[in-house]
Design an enzyme around this catalytic site. Structure first.
Site, PDB file in Angstrom:
ATOM      1  N   GLU A   1       6.364  -0.285  13.249  1.00  0.00           N
ATOM      2  CA  GLU A   1       7.427   0.530  13.841  1.00  0.00           C
ATOM      3  C   GLU A   1       6.866   1.936  13.895  1.00  0.00           C
ATOM      4  O   GLU A   1       6.530   2.509  12.866  1.00  0.00           O
ATOM      5  CB  GLU A   1       8.682   0.413  12.963  1.00  0.00           C
ATOM      6  CG  GLU A   1       9.898   1.060  13.558  1.00  0.00           C
ATOM      7  CD  GLU A   1      10.030   2.513  13.154  1.00  0.00           C
ATOM      8  OE1 GLU A   1       9.448   3.366  13.873  1.00  0.00           O
ATOM      9  OE2 GLU A   1      10.676   2.789  12.160  1.00  0.00           O
TER      10      GLU A   1
ATOM     11  N   LYS B   1       0.895  -1.159   0.000  1.00  0.00           N
ATOM     12  CA  LYS B   1       0.000   0.000   0.000  1.00  0.00           C
ATOM     13  C   LYS B   1       0.933   1.209   0.000  1.00  0.00           C
ATOM     14  O   LYS B   1       1.565   1.528   1.010  1.00  0.00           O
ATOM     15  CB  LYS B   1      -0.885  -0.067   1.246  1.00  0.00           C
ATOM     16  CG  LYS B   1      -1.439   1.250   1.750  1.00  0.00           C
ATOM     17  CD  LYS B   1      -2.456   1.901   0.836  1.00  0.00           C
ATOM     18  CE  LYS B   1      -2.901   3.224   1.469  1.00  0.00           C
ATOM     19  NZ  LYS B   1      -1.882   4.293   1.272  1.00  0.00           N
TER      20      LYS B   1
ATOM     21  N   GLY C   1      -0.339   2.837  13.322  1.00  0.00           N
ATOM     22  CA  GLY C   1       0.134   1.488  13.638  1.00  0.00           C
ATOM     23  C   GLY C   1      -0.823   0.763  14.558  1.00  0.00           C
ATOM     24  O   GLY C   1      -1.146  -0.418  14.341  1.00  0.00           O
TER      25      GLY C   1
ATOM     26  N   GLY D   1       5.240   4.111  10.605  1.00  0.00           N
ATOM     27  CA  GLY D   1       4.473   5.352  10.604  1.00  0.00           C
ATOM     28  C   GLY D   1       4.109   5.770  12.006  1.00  0.00           C
ATOM     29  O   GLY D   1       4.859   5.525  12.957  1.00  0.00           O
ATOM     30  N   SER D   2       2.941   6.378  12.124  1.00  0.00           N
ATOM     31  CA  SER D   2       2.554   6.987  13.396  1.00  0.00           C
ATOM     32  C   SER D   2       2.023   5.942  14.377  1.00  0.00           C
ATOM     33  O   SER D   2       1.602   4.843  13.984  1.00  0.00           O
ATOM     34  CB  SER D   2       1.457   8.034  13.156  1.00  0.00           C
ATOM     35  OG  SER D   2       0.265   7.377  12.761  1.00  0.00           O
TER      36      SER D   2
ATOM     37  N   CYS E   1      12.460   8.422  12.163  1.00  0.00           N
ATOM     38  CA  CYS E   1      11.956   7.709  13.344  1.00  0.00           C
ATOM     39  C   CYS E   1      12.932   7.844  14.501  1.00  0.00           C
ATOM     40  O   CYS E   1      12.531   7.757  15.653  1.00  0.00           O
ATOM     41  CB  CYS E   1      11.791   6.225  13.062  1.00  0.00           C
ATOM     42  SG  CYS E   1      10.987   5.869  11.515  1.00  0.00           S
TER      43      CYS E   1
END
Lengths: 532, 532
Positions: free
Chosen positions: A265, A184, A246, A241-242, A302
């Site tokens: 993550e 995606k 997540g 991502g956020s 990150c």
């Protein structure tokens, strides 16, 4: 290389059936050509069905075939030429050199994973041969290897348009493990996604693999992403991502009739602890290094250092002065998209309004710069205020950090104790300090996936020894990394063959050990053949 | 050895504060002395706090110290003497020989895990040394090892009062990994739990470990069990039991503010596929073996064969006749407790009422036997009825199985395709059949954790190569086993040390490799020292 705005589904480039959109150039806020399309739920299911059909065929490929396929993916990405880093720059606001560097990282990652699976390490092969005469009961022949978990959905990250995206770490790990992948793509850089998918599509064709081994779907995370995660054929999910994003996928996956693992993550504030002697000796150098790490890539990592912790002292004042001076030279930075820039503005404003928070320094003001530009910031707060306010531990994505000033060592330890799980923890310390700070180190070690000494957390090496993950909320499962060759383990599951006919065993389990892999045979690690 | 009915909390034997109860002898339905106690929630938190306090201290022990501790646990269990298998027999209805066999399995398991951690395999050590001159960026020194995940809660199983209980597989794996353990004992055999806890308590004392390394809590799963799983200090859960019980814990753990991994092994129907040529050649032998596996331990095994699948033929009629004859000789069996016996009665009655289900054979009738006695059963159903009725795939815990009779090979494949995830799948087949049934084998392989040929699924060897787990609903995470040395991986998480001072590295990561462990150094597996 034409960008068409289409989806890659089961080897076919098709127009998305759920609407159109255009990417936006973050440096100008202008739309980018061409018009892109969103996939419909029906198209999602075509991609998923193709992946499920491809799964056993792809699982049956040899390590060498898969390694060569990964190398083909790398070659085809390079063969895209300059159009790729140029498109990255256009869609992300990153300088072209960043796109080139990230491309190098991405293809090196694919090649490293190729070499890693050739070594067979990830198979964790274990053989216990039959003991027919054992008392009171005989032991049957038992042979253990790892097999692919099945179709994997990968969510591309906003901040790494290549290295954590279509052919990024999660995809490389899943393909290396023998799992078909449905990506995606991230809507911030759809043209980049499509270019890389074109390269992977060619690699699939050249390798003679089933088309369902790789598909690219574009669409909203809430609709298309959810549909992918709940599809029964999907067996695992990789996400970067956020925390909110997540956790939404994690809960969705856990509430399926058949729960599946989601490796998300989700970032962290990556505390940097500045110990007094180190500050005393090197306040200015540490400050420059810290600001460099904080503002690299407009802080969109990150592992960006969002919190620093130190004991109040004249040396800390020197650190603040030097950091402020270094920050003043940092240009206003273009962020990845409008949403990220807005969240940064809101997040930094929110920080500045918290009790006890004061500004230490800022980067160049945005002024009348075009696009999604923001200003770097360093705040300061007392440990007392920090300990009383959990909001100050929340990640604000971008080039902002909060320095927590403690009155003494005990308070510094209290601050570190209060931290949540982190991807990284960093110590700036002298040798003498490290030797005497056993408790601090022990506490920090419990919180993090990577413990850094006298470096800064940014710069995540893709290698065997990397751990990129950590206790929640850094990741949904601290037992796995999302960077480096150990990340392949997320997408395999063990299977044991009992009393299985020798000639039907997978090659890695056969007596002759035709691939010459390291195996644990009756308790001893060896690459030798098993005596029949 | 006195059984006192107390809890072991932080090294103290204390009376439970939440009420009293007595165990029941399943062979007579009579209460067993003495009166036992349930822990209160406050007591749960004392045990959890002690485990959290012990965690960093226990994590800091060497592999050798932990290995010796595991061996001490084994020694102390043996030192309990005959009282242990006698108490097992009293509380479970198993013959004393079963208790003795299970004790041997339990202590051998502890000793195998001791030897396994000495080898350092589970640490998965990876070292990438610094490349200070690399272009465009230097590589820092990176070193990866596994560290304990933190305090682990273990739920004892009903059916293995020793091997999957207080000092069973989950406990051995967690202790081997360096994690303190809090066992929630099973209320069917509390005296057995207490005896084993006494042994572990002695081992903790002799090894000079912190008392919080091991606690035993008794209480209801719903209250005490839930309280344990949601305690913030707890970092992982091991469970063996029912689907409902496992999923309740799984959801509870996933909905914590900090989700934690729950490894729940929830059983399955362990399909046995009987291929025509094998039946033609050996119908009677296979039938005898099958009934033996089905009725072993009154069928109270996670790997009990609950479903057999075959094509209708005269050979299958021979199989049924032989199975029926073998079953007729199987005595009525005492089940573990009243609830299990009642569920078995209800489950078999429910099976017998399903459309198309007929009885092939039964064991000895219960008659006027005392206690929680049940009768073994083998049912038969057409594939058509089986495919139409998902209830027939549900596990009925105990000595009952359903033979699915198919009209042809395609229907047999359809039945196998419809199966859910399983701990095991078994093929009874000739060499020629195995060589030509690639599709069947591929489909079965996707469903199971262990693929068995011409053996039966019961008999789970504790060794390096065992995989006891599988796709959902066999387990909550197919990536891990709950039996064998690979199960240690459930309770560790990786940590990477970057640019870390050589003298402060954990021993397994030091250049000199003082424990002489196998390590992946710059991509090469070696036990050699790293050149400084």
């Amino acid at each position: 290389m034409m960008i068409t705005g289409q989806q890659l589904i089961n080897g076919q480039w098709v127009q998305g059936e759920a609407g159109q959109y255009q990417a936006v150039n973050p440096a100008t806020a202008a739309f980018i050509e061409p018009v892109m399309s969103y996939a419909s739920k029906a198209q999602v299911h075509q991609a998923v069905a193709a992946a499920a059909e491809a799964a056993p065929l792809y699982a049956a490929t040899s390590l060498e075939q898969r390694a060569e396929f990964l190398e083909l993916c790398a070659d085809e990405i390079m063969a895209l030429g300059d159009v790729l880093p140029e498109r990255v720059a256009l869609e992300t606001g990153y300088p072209k050199a960043r796109g080139e560097g990230e491309r190098a990282r991405t293809v090196n990652q694919l090649r490293l994973f190729a070499s890693s699976i050739r070594s067979g390490e990830y198979l964790n092969i274990r053989i216990d041969t039959a003991l027919p005469d054992r008392q009171p009961l005989p032991r049957p022949d038992l042979r253990y290897t790892n097999q692919p978990i099945g179709p994997v959905v990968v969510f591309g990250a906003s901040n790494f348009p290549l290295a954590f995206s279509v052919a990024g770490g999660d995809t490389a790990a899943a393909l290396a493990a023998g799992c078909p992948v449905i990506v995606k793509g991230h809507n911030s850089h759809p043209g980049t996604c499509e270019l890389v998918a074109q390269a992977l599509h060619k690699a699939v064709q050249k390798a003679g693999l089933p088309a369902g081994v790789f598909s690219l779907i574009m669409g909203s995370g809430r609709e298309v992403g959810s549909e992918l995660v709940v599809a029964p054929e999907v067996k695992a999910v990789g996400f970067t991502g956020s925390l909110a994003g997540g956790m939404a996928l994690f809960q969705l996956a856990n509430n399926r009739p058949e729960p599946i693992p989601v490796f998300a993550e989700m970032g962290s504030v990556n505390p940097v602890v500045l110990l007094p002697e180190a500050l005393e000796q090197n306040a200015e150098t540490i400050a420059t290094g810290f600001v460099g790490s904080l503002t690299l890539g407009v802080g969109q990592f990150c592992v960006n250092p969002g919190v620093a912790v130190a004991i109040h002292s004249p040396a800390l004042d020197r650190f603040c002065a030097a950091a402020s001076a270094a920050l003043a030279k940092v240009p206003a930075g273009v962020m990845l998209n409008e949403g990220i820039a807005a969240a940064y503005q809101k997040g930094t404003a929110h920080l500045s309004e918290q009790a006890g928070v004061e500004l230490v320094g800022s980067g160049e003001a945005v002024g009348d710069k075009a696009g999604f530009c923001t200003q770097a910031k360093l705040f300061k707060v007392t440990a007392e205020a920090f300990l009383a306010n959990p909001h100050l531990q929340e990640e604000v994505f971008g080039h902002v950090s909060v320095l927590v000033s403690c009155v003494d060592e005990a308070q510094l330890l209290a601050v570190v104790r209060t931290l949540k799980g982190q991807l990284t923890g960093t110590l700036q310390a002298t040798a003498a300090e490290l030797a005497t700070q056993a408790e601090l180190i022990s506490v920090l070690r419990q919180k993090v996936g990577r413990l850094v000494v006298n470096n800064f957390p940014t710069g995540v090496e893709v290698c065997d020894a990397m751990m990129h993950g950590g206790p929640f909320p850094a990741a949904t499962d601290a037992r796995f990394t999302s960077v480096g060759t150990a990340s392949i383990a997320r997408f395999v599951r063990p299977i044991c063959f009992q009393n299985y006919p020798a000639e039907l065993l997978p090659p890695e389990l056969q007596n002759a050990n035709p691939w010459a892999l390291p195996r644990l045979v009756n308790g001893v690690k060896t690459s030798a053949a098993v005596e029949a």
